[in-house]
Scaffold this active site. Sequence first.
Site, short mmCIF file in Angstrom:
data_model
loop_
_atom_site.label_atom_id
_atom_site.label_comp_id
_atom_site.label_asym_id
_atom_site.label_seq_id
_atom_site.Cartn_x
_atom_site.Cartn_y
_atom_site.Cartn_z
N CYS A 1 6.47 -6.61 7.28
CA CYS A 1 7.57 -6.02 8.04
C CYS A 1 8.02 -7.00 9.11
O CYS A 1 7.19 -7.70 9.71
CB CYS A 1 7.13 -4.71 8.69
N GLU B 1 0.82 -1.21 0.00
CA GLU B 1 0.00 0.00 0.00
C GLU B 1 0.86 1.26 0.00
O GLU B 1 1.97 1.27 0.53
CB GLU B 1 -0.92 -0.01 1.22
N CYS C 1 5.94 -4.33 15.32
CA CYS C 1 5.50 -3.33 16.30
C CYS C 1 4.03 -3.58 16.66
O CYS C 1 3.20 -3.82 15.78
CB CYS C 1 5.68 -1.92 15.73
N CYS D 1 -1.40 6.57 9.77
CA CYS D 1 -0.19 5.99 10.32
C CYS D 1 -0.50 4.71 11.11
O CYS D 1 -1.34 4.72 12.00
CB CYS D 1 0.43 7.03 11.24
N CYS E 1 3.54 8.59 0.89
CA CYS E 1 4.05 7.68 1.91
C CYS E 1 4.32 6.34 1.22
O CYS E 1 3.38 5.67 0.78
CB CYS E 1 3.00 7.56 3.02
N CYS F 1 0.97 -1.51 15.11
CA CYS F 1 0.97 -1.32 13.66
C CYS F 1 0.35 -2.52 12.95
O CYS F 1 0.70 -3.67 13.21
CB CYS F 1 2.42 -1.13 13.22
S1 SF4 Z 1 5.68 0.60 12.57
FE1 SF4 Z 1 4.96 -1.11 11.30
S2 SF4 Z 1 5.96 -0.87 9.34
FE2 SF4 Z 1 7.06 0.47 10.81
S3 SF4 Z 1 8.74 -0.80 11.58
FE3 SF4 Z 1 7.04 -1.14 12.98
S4 SF4 Z 1 5.94 -2.96 12.17
FE4 SF4 Z 1 7.29 -2.18 10.56
#
Ligand code: SF4
Length: 345
Positions: free
Chosen positions: A111, A91, A115, A338, A104, A118
């Site tokens: 990933c 995306e 996190c 975000c 963005c 996220c």
């Molecule tokens: S915020 Fe999301 S995209 Fe960014 S490093 Fe952490 S898991 Fe990865």
Amino acid sequence: MKQSFYDLNYSDLEAIINQNNLNRSAAAVLFNWHYKKKETGQCYDNIAKSSLAFIENNFDFSLPEIDLVHESTKDRTVKFLFKLKDQHKVETVLIPFNNKYSICLSSQVGCAMNCSFCFTGEQGFKRNLTTSEIVGQFLQAWRWLASNRPGEERILNIVFMGQGEPLHNFDAVKKACEIFLSQHGTSVGVQKITISTAGYIPGLKRWSQEIPGVNLALSLHSPFAEKRNELIPINKKYPLDEVLAYIDKIPLNKKQFVTYEYILIKDFNDTADDAKKLGALLEGKEAYINLIPFNSFPGSRYESPDLDKIEKFKEVLDTFKITTLIRIAKGDDVLAACGQLNSKN
Ligand code: SF4
């Protein structure tokens, strides 16, 4: 197999052209055609037929395909879902500001950083994007604007804050930056590009040495180790103190800056104690703090604080004389804000 044209920076292209004794101006003509004019098909500018034939026979000019487009009815943010050649999807978000746009970009499919705030982190890591897949997001978004919002195709800021940890895919991201910066192509100013990181120190080292001038945004999110470990598990390997100490040692250019991103989560990291500790940590630095109220996503375990609490948090930071902005979410109605990106099939 043909090589993607969009994987080459200007020096790569020049080297190929010299090695094959092609028309010496071909690199400048081709970069101008594909990046400045953003044309798609065969180059009709002044280029020798033999050079053109070589280029056509050896390079692939295809770009990621736009699979879906979501337009926010609230604020005109646009979220693209791109389909890649291997059917993976990523995306990209166009965020409007003053009749211009920030883009963005994603740097990975999924990933590895995991996190907890996220949606991408939940997707897991699939693979790195190639340079052409990164540059392609920009070119396709520009073309979409040209067709759907003619006259508005002004993408003035590029932020690597989409899916993925950009410093974990450094080579491809670096080359994409070199293409964006090239005076023969899109010619984006170095101060208009920002790379966001969760604090991946090996990538930070390369960023400071290999793409000087490109801005940095650090996902900070908590000054306390225990809370940051929960939010950003990579903190256990590369603790915040080490990351900040490393950033402090990097000499910044005049217009270059580091932004500290802080996602505010209700009853987790939004108290006066959190703000005081954060202020003490960043006091005296050339720091900008972006306060981002948490954006929820399906299945998320956190909530956003009330505006009143957010403003109180900012007031504490103001006492430390740190420039702090509250970032109101854009595109959250289409899960484009975000932390809300997720392209799992
Ligand atoms: S915020 Fe999301 S995209 Fe960014 S490093 Fe952490 S898991 Fe990865």
